[in-house]
Write a protein that holds these residues in place. Structure first.
Motif, mmCIF file in Angstrom:
data_model
loop_
_atom_site.group_PDB
_atom_site.id
_atom_site.type_symbol
_atom_site.label_atom_id
_atom_site.label_comp_id
_atom_site.label_asym_id
_atom_site.label_seq_id
_atom_site.Cartn_x
_atom_site.Cartn_y
_atom_site.Cartn_z
ATOM 1 N N ALA A 50 10.102 8.532 4.717
ATOM 2 C CA ALA A 50 8.741 8.929 5.090
ATOM 3 C C ALA A 50 7.798 8.969 3.888
ATOM 4 O O ALA A 50 6.587 9.026 4.059
ATOM 5 C CB ALA A 50 8.776 10.299 5.764
ATOM 6 N N LEU A 51 8.362 8.954 2.679
ATOM 7 C CA LEU A 51 7.513 9.054 1.490
ATOM 8 C C LEU A 51 7.286 7.677 0.877
ATOM 9 O O LEU A 51 8.183 6.839 0.851
ATOM 10 C CB LEU A 51 8.159 9.978 0.459
ATOM 11 C CG LEU A 51 8.434 11.409 0.919
ATOM 12 C CD1 LEU A 51 9.085 12.213 -0.185
ATOM 13 C CD2 LEU A 51 7.158 12.081 1.380
ATOM 14 N N GLU A 52 6.069 7.488 0.372
ATOM 15 C CA GLU A 52 5.700 6.211 -0.238
ATOM 16 C C GLU A 52 4.848 6.483 -1.458
ATOM 17 O O GLU A 52 4.023 7.400 -1.455
ATOM 18 C CB GLU A 52 4.831 5.442 0.758
ATOM 19 C CG GLU A 52 5.388 4.126 1.242
ATOM 20 C CD GLU A 52 4.437 3.561 2.286
ATOM 21 O OE1 GLU A 52 3.516 2.827 1.889
ATOM 22 O OE2 GLU A 52 4.591 3.876 3.486
ATOM 23 N N LYS A 53 5.062 5.650 -2.481
ATOM 24 C CA LYS A 53 4.227 5.780 -3.675
ATOM 25 C C LYS A 53 2.806 5.305 -3.353
ATOM 26 O O LYS A 53 2.638 4.350 -2.616
ATOM 27 C CB LYS A 53 4.825 4.878 -4.758
ATOM 28 C CG LYS A 53 4.567 5.328 -6.160
ATOM 29 C CD LYS A 53 5.396 4.465 -7.101
ATOM 30 C CE LYS A 53 4.545 3.848 -8.172
ATOM 31 N NZ LYS A 53 4.199 4.635 -9.300
ATOM 32 N N GLU A 54 1.831 6.021 -3.908
ATOM 33 C CA GLU A 54 0.443 5.623 -3.636
ATOM 34 C C GLU A 54 0.073 4.329 -4.310
ATOM 35 O O GLU A 54 0.618 4.020 -5.360
ATOM 36 C CB GLU A 54 -0.502 6.743 -4.088
ATOM 37 C CG GLU A 54 -0.815 7.669 -2.926
ATOM 38 C CD GLU A 54 -1.673 8.844 -3.343
ATOM 39 O OE1 GLU A 54 -2.866 8.633 -3.587
ATOM 40 O OE2 GLU A 54 -1.125 9.954 -3.388
#
Ligand SMILES: Cc1cc2nc3c(=O)[nH]c(=O)nc-3n(C[C@H](O)[C@H](O)[C@H](O)COP(=O)(O)OP(=O)(O)OC[C@H]3O[C@@H](n4cnc5c(N)ncnc54)[C@H](O)[C@@H]3O)c2cc1C
Lengths: 54, 414
Positions: A50-54
């Motif tokens: 669910a997490l992604e680098k900006e």
């Protein structure tokens, strides 16, 4: 950090963050981006990516 | 500015709308099984106790496959209740990658450790209710956001409950905040978990399963779950928790992707449908060494009180909670909340929980070192073995008999 809509707030990311920068609320994740050293361990362990680098 | 209010309880202060500092003897952060147990025993030992949880519903969502041993509950003095026991089990089935199974059921062996599958959403609430009956004040939907040391021999915890922000001043804080484990870090303890010690888990609760042995819990080993194992824990009728834990250092796929594959390929789940998805981390590196600081103790998953081989942490976390709660109560009576005083908790927990984990950690390392082929051949050898009892250390003894590699890695430990 981009927290995708399918995050389930399980908190695994917070447990592995070596700098204790992630606060997990019942339905919200709060990052402290200023102190983040971009190790990306939180992204790695997420069971649903669910997490992604900006 | 904060003003100290004479409110009898925190809830009363919130109702009055006072911006405030509340005093309590023991503040427990997190109302999972470990926190509720700690709170209950601190209250039973004479302390004024406050228990907070950030969730609106204690116990939900679950992050758990819900298996516990009967012995464990008995040790905690907890009578099983039909309200929260979903299923009584009569055996264990171990399945190797090619599907060869080793069945350890009642017909073959006595089961000193046979257990239950819980309904955690109900169980966790009942543990909190027991704490309430012991005199604990409980606040739900109330999150701790920070901790600092006060002037006196106390700690100040920043707390938010809906739109209210206040501070709780406590003589002792028990951090029972689960695998996130931030309370310990606020107190200077090193509790962050390395990815190689954190199982990343995903699980469906499913119905319409076709289980060959619906009274056994199933464990599946090998590349279905790199760095961990997959499980089917039956909950009665055609219902089960179907899940797995992986180490993200050993696979590029997520736990969820592995779960989808497992469910697609396992004969028992071919026609099963999910009614719930659970995810979460399980800290399996062995109990942390640093679990006390001045005025602070950490319990349960927050202290990695999880069996490193099985990933089970309900009973061990509650035992840790019981020890911490009793010692907190006694320390309040003695008016000594120093690290030196609270170290009694660390020593007892090490003796009752931590020490036994060491051999399981070795056993896990061994298990993870095996290839799918080796696992299959071990399962083959197990086919002719005679079992006398089924606890984990008996299993490992047997393993040593059939696998030379096991003797090398585990021989001295069991
Ligand atoms: C998929 C999976 C399957 C598992 N299966 C089993 C099993 O079959 N058997 C077994 O024994 N164990 C199992 N475990 C492990 C077990 O779930 C945990 O060991 C157990 O829940 C730990 O209890 P706890 O009280 O320490 O923490 P938790 O149950 O995680 O409770 C922590 C509580 O703290 C609250 N909290 C956190 N931060 C704050 C804050 N800042 N302020 C207020 N509240 C806060 C949370 O909301 C939560 O309610 C499994 C784990 C996973 C992930």
């Amino acid at each position: 950090m981009i927290v995708n809509e399918w995050c389930m707030y399980c908190g695994e990311c917070a447990g592995v963050c070596p700098r204790c920068l992630i606060e997990v609320r019942e339905s919200k994740l709060i990052f402290d981006p200023e102190n983040c050293k971009d190790c990306q361990i939180c992204i790695q362990v997420c069971p649903v990516r669910a997490l992604e680098k900006e | 500015m904060y003003t100290s209010m004479p409110s009898k309880s925190i809830r009363e202060g919130i109702i009055k709308g006072d911006f405030m500092i509340i005093n309590t003897d023991v503040l427990v952060i997190g109302a999972g099984p470990a926190g509720s147990t700690a709170a209950k025993h601190a209250a039973l030992n004479g302390a004024k106790v406050t228990l907070i949880d950030k969730k609106s519903e204690i116990g939900a969502p679950k992050r758990c496959a819900e298996g516990v041993s009967k012995d464990g509950l008995a040790k905690l003095g907890i009578e099983p209740s039909s309200r929260w026991v979903a299923k009584e089990l009569s055996g264990v089935r171990l399945v190797s990658p090619n599907g060869t199974d080793v069945l350890l059921d009642d017909d073959k062996v006595k089961l000193p450790e046979s257990g239950y599958i819980l309904e955690r959403k109900v169980f966790d609430k009942h543990m909190a209710m027991d704490a309430a009956r012991a005199g604990v004040e409980i606040l739900v939907k109330t999150i701790a956001t920070g901790l600092k040391r006060g002037e006196e021999d106390q700690v100040l915890v920043d707390v938010e409950s809906m739109d209210e922000k206040f501070q709780i001043k406590a003589k002792i804080v028990i951090g029972a905040d689960g695998p996130e484990s931030r309370v310990g870090r606020w107190a200077g303890l090193k509790t962050s978990i390395k990815p190689k010690n954190m199982e990343s888990c995903a699980q469906f609760e499913m119905a319409n399963l076709d289980m060959p042995y619906p009274d056994c819990i199933d464990f599946y080993f090998g590349s279905v779950a790199p760095g961990g194992y997959a499980w089917i824990f039956p909950k009665g009728d055609d219902i089960a928790n179907v899940g797995l834990g992986i180490l993200t250092t050993k696979t590029d796929k997520t736990a969820y992707q592995h779960l989808l594959e497992f469910v697609k390929n396992n004969p028992a789940t071919k026609n099963a449908q999910p009614v719930e998805l659970n995810i979460g981390g399980d800290p399996v590196g062995g109990m942390l060494k640093d679990i006390v600081a001045d005025n602070v103790m950490i319990v349960g998953d927050a202290a990695s009180m999880v069996n490193p081989l099985t990933g089970g942490g309900i009973i061990s976390g509650m035992i840790g909670g019981m020890i911490a709660g009793k010692i907190a109560g006694a320390a309040i009576q003695d008016e000594d909340y120093s690290k030196k005083r609270l170290k009694e908790y660390k020593d007892k927990a090490q003796e009752e929980i931590g020490d036994s984990f060491k051999k399981y950690l070795k056993a896990k390392e061994y298990l993870l070192s095996l290839s799918d082929k080796e696992l299959d051949s071990i399962a083959d050898a197990f086919q002719d073995a005679e079992f006398e009892s089924i606890n984990t250390s008996e299993l490992i003894k047997l393993l040593i008999k059939v696998s030379p590699k096991a003797l090398l890695k585990l021989g001295k430990l069991f």
